[in-house]
Motif scaffolding. Sequence first.
Motif, mmCIF file in Angstrom:
data_model
loop_
_atom_site.group_PDB
_atom_site.id
_atom_site.type_symbol
_atom_site.label_atom_id
_atom_site.label_comp_id
_atom_site.label_asym_id
_atom_site.label_seq_id
_atom_site.Cartn_x
_atom_site.Cartn_y
_atom_site.Cartn_z
ATOM 1 N N GLY A 131 37.824 31.183 42.163
ATOM 2 C CA GLY A 131 39.009 31.791 42.731
ATOM 3 C C GLY A 131 40.209 30.873 42.624
ATOM 4 N N GLN A 132 41.195 31.134 43.478
ATOM 5 C CA GLN A 132 42.464 30.406 43.453
ATOM 6 C C GLN A 132 42.743 29.858 44.855
ATOM 7 O OE1 GLN A 132 43.974 30.018 40.494
ATOM 8 N NE2 GLN A 132 42.431 31.325 39.553
ATOM 9 N N GLY A 162 44.254 28.319 48.228
ATOM 10 C CA GLY A 162 45.525 28.591 48.888
ATOM 11 C C GLY A 162 45.938 30.050 48.855
ATOM 12 N N THR A 163 45.052 30.930 48.380
ATOM 13 C CA THR A 163 45.356 32.363 48.321
ATOM 14 C C THR A 163 44.251 33.142 49.028
ATOM 15 O OG1 THR A 163 44.134 32.919 46.296
ATOM 16 C CG2 THR A 163 46.353 31.983 46.011
ATOM 17 N N ASP A 164 44.441 34.453 49.134
ATOM 18 C CA ASP A 164 43.395 35.319 49.678
ATOM 19 C C ASP A 164 42.166 35.345 48.769
ATOM 20 O OD1 ASP A 164 44.836 36.184 51.950
ATOM 21 O OD2 ASP A 164 45.873 37.718 50.773
ATOM 22 N N PHE A 165 42.310 34.802 47.569
ATOM 23 C CA PHE A 165 41.246 34.842 46.562
ATOM 24 C C PHE A 165 40.656 33.456 46.300
ATOM 25 C CE2 PHE A 165 44.028 38.418 46.096
ATOM 26 C CZ PHE A 165 43.143 39.477 46.041
ATOM 27 N N ALA A 166 40.627 32.619 47.332
ATOM 28 C CA ALA A 166 40.065 31.272 47.215
ATOM 29 C C ALA A 166 38.538 31.338 47.223
ATOM 30 C CB ALA A 166 40.558 30.392 48.359
ATOM 31 N N GLN A 167 37.914 30.395 46.550
ATOM 32 C CA GLN A 167 36.448 30.297 46.530
ATOM 33 C C GLN A 167 35.903 30.342 47.956
ATOM 34 O OE1 GLN A 167 34.632 29.799 43.622
ATOM 35 N NE2 GLN A 167 32.663 29.699 44.637
ATOM 36 N N GLY A 168 34.923 31.212 48.189
ATOM 37 C CA GLY A 168 34.290 31.324 49.503
ATOM 38 C C GLY A 168 34.944 32.303 50.460
ATOM 39 N N TYR A 180 41.986 41.236 39.365
ATOM 40 C CA TYR A 180 42.983 41.065 38.316
ATOM 41 C C TYR A 180 44.192 41.950 38.602
ATOM 42 C CZ TYR A 180 41.079 45.512 36.686
ATOM 43 O OH TYR A 180 40.678 46.827 36.614
ATOM 44 N N TYR A 181 45.207 41.761 37.813
ATOM 45 C CA TYR A 181 46.333 42.688 37.818
ATOM 46 C C TYR A 181 46.629 43.067 36.376
ATOM 47 C CZ TYR A 181 49.335 38.548 37.016
ATOM 48 O OH TYR A 181 49.903 37.406 36.517
ATOM 49 N N SER A 182 47.348 44.179 36.228
ATOM 50 C CA SER A 182 47.646 44.717 34.908
ATOM 51 C C SER A 182 49.149 44.762 34.721
ATOM 52 C CB SER A 182 47.068 46.122 34.789
ATOM 53 O OG SER A 182 47.355 46.680 33.531
ATOM 54 N N GLU A 183 49.587 44.321 33.534
ATOM 55 C CA GLU A 183 51.006 44.339 33.217
ATOM 56 C C GLU A 183 51.155 44.490 31.706
ATOM 57 O OE1 GLU A 183 54.713 41.844 34.864
ATOM 58 O OE2 GLU A 183 53.172 40.607 33.930
ATOM 59 N N ALA A 184 51.812 45.558 31.296
ATOM 60 C CA ALA A 184 52.107 45.793 29.878
ATOM 61 C C ALA A 184 50.859 45.703 28.996
ATOM 62 C CB ALA A 184 53.187 44.834 29.393
ATOM 63 N N SER A 185 49.819 46.427 29.334
ATOM 64 C CA SER A 185 48.562 46.498 28.563
ATOM 65 C C SER A 185 47.785 45.184 28.519
ATOM 66 C CB SER A 185 48.801 46.980 27.136
ATOM 67 O OG SER A 185 49.367 48.259 27.142
ATOM 68 N N PHE A 194 41.987 36.574 37.814
ATOM 69 C CA PHE A 194 42.199 35.325 38.548
ATOM 70 C C PHE A 194 41.074 34.980 39.509
ATOM 71 C CE2 PHE A 194 44.514 38.806 40.463
ATOM 72 C CZ PHE A 194 44.008 38.805 41.757
ATOM 73 N N ALA A 195 40.141 35.884 39.742
ATOM 74 C CA ALA A 195 39.029 35.576 40.642
ATOM 75 C C ALA A 195 37.835 36.453 40.295
ATOM 76 C CB ALA A 195 39.435 35.786 42.095
ATOM 77 N N ILE A 196 36.659 35.919 40.591
ATOM 78 C CA ILE A 196 35.415 36.666 40.397
ATOM 79 C C ILE A 196 34.555 36.463 41.631
ATOM 80 C CG2 ILE A 196 33.356 37.021 38.984
ATOM 81 C CD1 ILE A 196 34.862 35.696 36.661
ATOM 82 N N GLY A 197 34.051 37.561 42.150
ATOM 83 C CA GLY A 197 33.197 37.492 43.329
ATOM 84 C C GLY A 197 32.093 38.515 43.244
#
Length: 158
Positions: free
Chosen positions: A143-144, A146-152, A116-121, A126-129
Amino acid sequence: MRKLSRAAIHAGAATAIGLAAVSASIEPSAAAARSMVIDRRDGGAPTRAMSQPEAQAYLMAVLKDQKMLDKQAHLKQALNQAFDGGGKATGAYKFKNHPVLHASSGNGQTSATLFYYSEASTLTLFAIGEHKTSSSYKITVYGQKGTDFAQGKTMSLN
C-alpha cells in the motif's frame, strides 16, 4: 447501388449522435483500459505505462516476493476485471484526488483486491489487499503509507 432516402439518412445520423452521446457519458470504470501504471509501495516512483500482460507479470513478481502465491489466480482475475472496465466504486475514498475503484476476486479463504483509479484509458494501481468481510478490505500485499491505503489498514465500504 441504391440511394438512401432523406428520412433514412436523418434516422442514421440521429442514431450515430445518440450512440456518441452514450459512449461519451460512460464512466471511467465502465470503459476498457489500454494500460496500467503501478505506483510502487509507500510513495515510490511509478512504473511506466504497461499493457495488461506486462502489468500481470510485474504483479506476479510482487506476489512471489511477498510469498503470496496462493493469490495469483485471484490477482489475474481482478486484473482482467479492472482492464475490462469492471471496477467498482470504493465509497468516498480518494487517492491523489481521484475517486478510487476496486476489482476483486476470491472467497473467504483467499482473495485479491486491486485499488486503483482510471484516467484517460490508463489505470493507476496503488494498493493490493483482500476481503476482510463482504464489505471491508484489508491492505495486505502493499500500500501507500500515510494514506487510507497503507499496509495493514482496513477500510469499510459501509
